[in-house]
Design an enzyme around this catalytic site. Sequence first.
Site, PDB file in Angstrom:
ATOM      1  N   ASP A   1       1.923  -1.824 -16.552  1.00 41.10           N
ATOM      2  CA  ASP A   1       3.328  -1.879 -16.139  1.00 41.10           C
ATOM      3  C   ASP A   1       4.081  -0.586 -16.423  1.00 41.10           C
ATOM      4  O   ASP A   1       5.273  -0.591 -16.742  1.00 41.10           O
ATOM      5  CB  ASP A   1       4.045  -3.074 -16.812  1.00 41.10           C
TER       6      ASP A   1
ATOM      7  N   LYS B   1       3.046   2.357 -12.151  1.00 44.19           N
ATOM      8  CA  LYS B   1       1.986   2.947 -11.309  1.00 44.19           C
ATOM      9  C   LYS B   1       2.287   2.766  -9.823  1.00 44.19           C
ATOM     10  O   LYS B   1       2.147   3.700  -9.035  1.00 44.19           O
ATOM     11  CB  LYS B   1       0.622   2.300 -11.645  1.00 44.19           C
TER      12      LYS B   1
ATOM     13  N   GLY C   1       0.361  -6.302 -11.107  1.00 48.00           N
ATOM     14  CA  GLY C   1       1.605  -6.507 -10.357  1.00 48.00           C
ATOM     15  C   GLY C   1       2.268  -5.154 -10.234  1.00 48.00           C
ATOM     16  O   GLY C   1       2.763  -4.620 -11.216  1.00 48.00           O
ATOM     17  N   HIS C   2       2.191  -4.552  -9.057  1.00 46.99           N
ATOM     18  CA  HIS C   2       2.704  -3.196  -8.848  1.00 46.99           C
ATOM     19  C   HIS C   2       3.939  -3.273  -7.955  1.00 46.99           C
ATOM     20  O   HIS C   2       3.867  -3.725  -6.817  1.00 46.99           O
ATOM     21  CB  HIS C   2       1.618  -2.306  -8.225  1.00 46.99           C
TER      22      HIS C   2
ATOM     23  N   GLN D   1      -3.671  -2.219 -14.629  1.00 45.89           N
ATOM     24  CA  GLN D   1      -3.569  -2.365 -16.081  1.00 45.89           C
ATOM     25  C   GLN D   1      -3.373  -0.977 -16.728  1.00 45.89           C
ATOM     26  O   GLN D   1      -2.833  -0.106 -16.088  1.00 45.89           O
ATOM     27  CB  GLN D   1      -4.787  -3.088 -16.669  1.00 45.89           C
TER      28      GLN D   1
END
Length: 421
Positions: free
Chosen positions: A14, A17, A41-42, A224
């Site tokens: 988080d 990225k 989750g991007h 990650q």
Amino acid sequence: MKNNIFLIGTHWGDEGKGKVVDVLSENASACVRFQGGHNAGHTLVINDKKFVLHLIPSGILRDSVKSIIGNGVVVSIDALIKEINELTINKILLHDKLFISQNCHLILPTHIALDKARELSLGKKSIGTTGRGIGPCYEDKVSRKGIRFLDLQNVDIFQKKLAQLMEFHNFILKEYYKEEPIDVSFVRDDILSKYKKISSFIINTDEYINQLCKSGGVVFEGAQGTMLDVDHGTYPYVTSSNTTLSGVISGTGINMGLINYGLGITKAYSTRVGHGPFPSELNNEQGERIGKIGGEVGATTGRTRRCGWLDLKVLKKAIQINNLSGIALTKIDVLDHFNKISICTNYGSINYETFEVEDLEFITLPGWESSTVGITDFDSLPKNAKTYIETIEKFTDTPIDIISTGPARDEIIQKKNILDD
Ligand code: GDP
Ligand code: IMO
Ligand code: MG
């Protein structure tokens, strides 16, 4: 020729990225995911609209960029179809743009059930996984009984493998965890029917990725972060893949000689979601304040992220093991509101039972207390913000080439054009 670059989160995920990949994709030819799955989750913000991508690379919103899911990624067909549908609703076309490796392993409903059952049984010792079946799927990959997209090309082989694997999963679910087993024929029919919707995206990606890299401009997008790496992270409080440089190579089949630059994505403070040690954590009002201003809520599970000051010991480790050329420092604007900003520079051993840390060392710098939101050139930053950035550069002996000053695409300072220089 443009550089081929990889981006890796330097801490516990988080770091921003997705936003940086989206920015760099403007001049890229392709964007490649190499590990993880829909535990990621991007978040991308484009014209005030928020997109959260879990499986599909963050370059997908650019028309001319090929998006590739490499062999190291574990794929839930349901999650994939959900994401494809969301993109399609937003008029983002995927034909001749999205490619998925035939060697990707499939996440089955029993992997998800096993992940959840294991977490439940661990109680206070749980990892705090995303419950997406990631760990059990990688376990089957490594123990050579997993199911790949390749297996779906022959329905008989697929049926046989699936029945065998699910029999094993159901045995553990029923006998060990005392949970309900999952019906094999339902899962078989479900996968076979859904596979038809996505089979046109499945190819031999390693040849394609190598070919694209020969022309340059390929961005490899990590999921990650370094400290969640199964080998180098805070084990056992990690994810089940190599999130570090080795994952780029094993997860795509790229000839490493074709990669020119490694970018570490570092948040201006540190966060962690899930359990496990977090040396610089601020278990107090200040930590809560950072989380509130930074909107630190998980993009996948909606959990509140734990917050603390920037951990430089971890950053130095990330630079070393990933062979990073430079850093993108994100969310600097979140620190606009603090009159004093600390940086954790070192500590001794970590107790993995209590998560206590020995000999924590910090330095404290004055804040800048003025807005950096949306600034696009380095010289316009407040003096103390520049000092903060330069202090990190000095401690790590690594340049901060990019600074992100807000969630939106154009809120960025690019000191160096890393795809071209
Ligand atoms: P990722 O998993 O590394 O892609 O990061 P996430 O998307 O999970 O979390 C990063 C969050 O910070 C998202 O909500 C982004 O929209 C947001 N974000 C990214 N860069 C910045 C920035 O420079 N400033 C602020 N305020 N928010 C940012
Ligand atoms: P992005 O790509 C933050 C964490 C989980 C848990 C541990 C293991 O958005 O940075 P898993 O479901 O992978 O078996 O969970 O890893 N985790 C993440 N934390 N960002 C992520 O992804 C994460 N993906 C997994 O919270 O602690
Ligand atoms: Mg995330």
